[in-house]
Design an enzyme around this catalytic site. Structure first.
Site, PDB file in Angstrom:
ATOM      1  CD  GLN A  27      -2.998   0.942   2.321  1.00  0.00           C
ATOM      2  OE1 GLN A  27      -2.569   1.219   3.437  1.00  0.00           O
ATOM      3  NE2 GLN A  27      -4.250   0.599   2.118  1.00  0.00           N
ATOM      4  CE1 TYR A  54      -0.255 -10.527   7.521  1.00  0.00           C
ATOM      5  CE2 TYR A  54       1.319  -9.219   8.752  1.00  0.00           C
ATOM      6  CZ  TYR A  54       0.176  -9.987   8.716  1.00  0.00           C
ATOM      7  OH  TYR A  54      -0.527 -10.199   9.876  1.00  0.00           O
ATOM      8  CD  GLN A 176      -0.984 -11.032  15.538  1.00  0.00           C
ATOM      9  OE1 GLN A 176      -1.125 -10.690  14.374  1.00  0.00           O
ATOM     10  NE2 GLN A 176       0.203 -11.185  16.083  1.00  0.00           N
ATOM     11  CE  LYS A 215      -9.466   5.686   7.223  1.00  0.00           C
ATOM     12  NZ  LYS A 215      -8.019   5.619   6.896  1.00  0.00           N
ATOM     13  NE  ARG A 227      -5.951  -1.155   6.040  1.00  0.00           N
ATOM     14  CZ  ARG A 227      -5.264  -1.536   7.123  1.00  0.00           C
ATOM     15  NH1 ARG A 227      -5.832  -2.288   8.037  1.00  0.00           N
ATOM     16  NH2 ARG A 227      -4.020  -1.143   7.286  1.00  0.00           N
TER      17      ARG A 227
END
Length: 331
Positions: A27, A54, A176, A215, A227
């Site tokens: 990104q 990732y 996680q 936002k 995103r």
């Protein structure tokens, strides 16, 4: 910065950790990614989380370059294994073959001799749990990881993994999961099981993919460059971008103002009120976001404020424990 022990282990982590899912290698440009890591270090973040999958392994490479030259004992480095990192039939899952090969690839990309925490990115139904846990134990005994953890495992999977970890005498210390004001599926089962087994929670998406920053506005298209407009990230946000959710999130604005916090700070501080949470992972595309988010560390939210947050979000909060799941077959 404030710090907490990771579960019942002796490992201390920063309350805010820096993660590079979606951002690094995809990104944002590398120079921006490096600037965000430098900002994280400057504000006292010592815990960095990534994964081999990732950005198709590129995120680990970027993080490795960003941390190069830092005193290795001065930060905690986490990565994960499970999702495909190649086209081969064994380039995925939690088989012994994939785990032992993947840790070497991660260490090479991260430019380090070891990671502090090596995590099973999901549960692998195609591999006996005994095989998986023995491979993780061997990674620890080889000195390539100091501790092991998991991500998005159910309460039952955590209990079974912990039992094997005790037999193998390997430090199994963390889970996680996704966790935020809007996504509380771990509260009824996963957290109690983790607490009983000594695992701390390293939570991802505390700002709900940016939705809790305020936002995204009901009835309006997502901001350009957000995103929600990125193909690799927007698929995780469908449920969050309804007018009902976004309208209720906007009603949190005055509560954040009363607390002297931004919306993002309020969201991060909210997850840190849970004593089972050891660290909240934040990402960033700009250094200013890091400087803003870190101000949530050490914040104490009043009980009445927490009650009012619950009253505002009410029916849009997801609590179904069945939503903690792994693919029935490897992707």
């Amino acid at each position: 910065m404030h710090f907490r022990h990771l579960g019942r282990s002796g490992l201390v982590v920063s309350e805010i950790s820096y993660g590079n899912w979606i951002t690094h290698g995809s990104q944002v440009e590398e120079e921006s990614a490096l600037a965000c890591v430098r900002a994280a270090l400057d504000v006292g973040i010592t815990t960095f989380d990534t994964a081999d999958v990732y950005a198709g392994t590129k995120a680990e490479e970027v993080l490795g370059r960003a941390l190069k030259g830092q005193r290795r004992a001065g930060y905690e480095l986490f990565t994960k294994v499970y999702w495909p990192t190649g086209n081969g039939k064994n380039d995925r899952g939690l088989s012994r073959k994939h785990i032992l090969e993947s840790i070497d690839g991660s260490l090479r990309r991260l430019q380090t001799d070891y990671v502090d925490l090596y995590q099973a990115h999901r549960f692998d139904f195609e591999t006996p749990l005994e095989e998986t846990m023995l491979a993780f134990a061997d990674v620890v005994r080889q000195g390539k990881a100091l501790y092991i953890g998991v991500s998005e495992w159910t309460a039952d999977q955590i209990r079974k993994g912990a039992a094997l970890a005790r037999e193998l005498r390997v430090p199994f210390i963390s889970n996680q999961p996704q966790y935020s004001m809007l996504w509380r599926v771990i509260e009824s089962q996963v957290i109690p099981a983790s607490d009983a087994e000594g695992l701390g929670q390293i939570v991802w998406s505390p700002i709900a993919q940016g939705v809790l920053s305020g936002k995204y506005l009901p009835g309006k298209p997502p901001p350009s460059g957000s995103r929600a407009t990125d193909p690799s990230g927007s698929r995780f946000m469908t449920r969050l971008l309804t007018d009902d959710v976004l309208t209720r999130v906007q009603q949190l604005q005055p509560l954040a103002k009363e607390a002297g916090l931004t919306m993002a700070q309020l969201a991060i501080a909210w997850v840190l009120q849970n004593k089972s949470v050891s660290s909240a992972i934040v990402g960033a595309t700009r250094p200013e976001q890091v400087h803003d988010n870190v101000k949530a560390a050490g914040v104490k939210l009043e009980t009445e404020l927490l009650r009012r947050i619950d009253a505002v979000l009410g029916p849009v909060v997801e609590k179904d424990p069945a939503l903690t799941e792994s693919p029935p077959r490897r992707p």
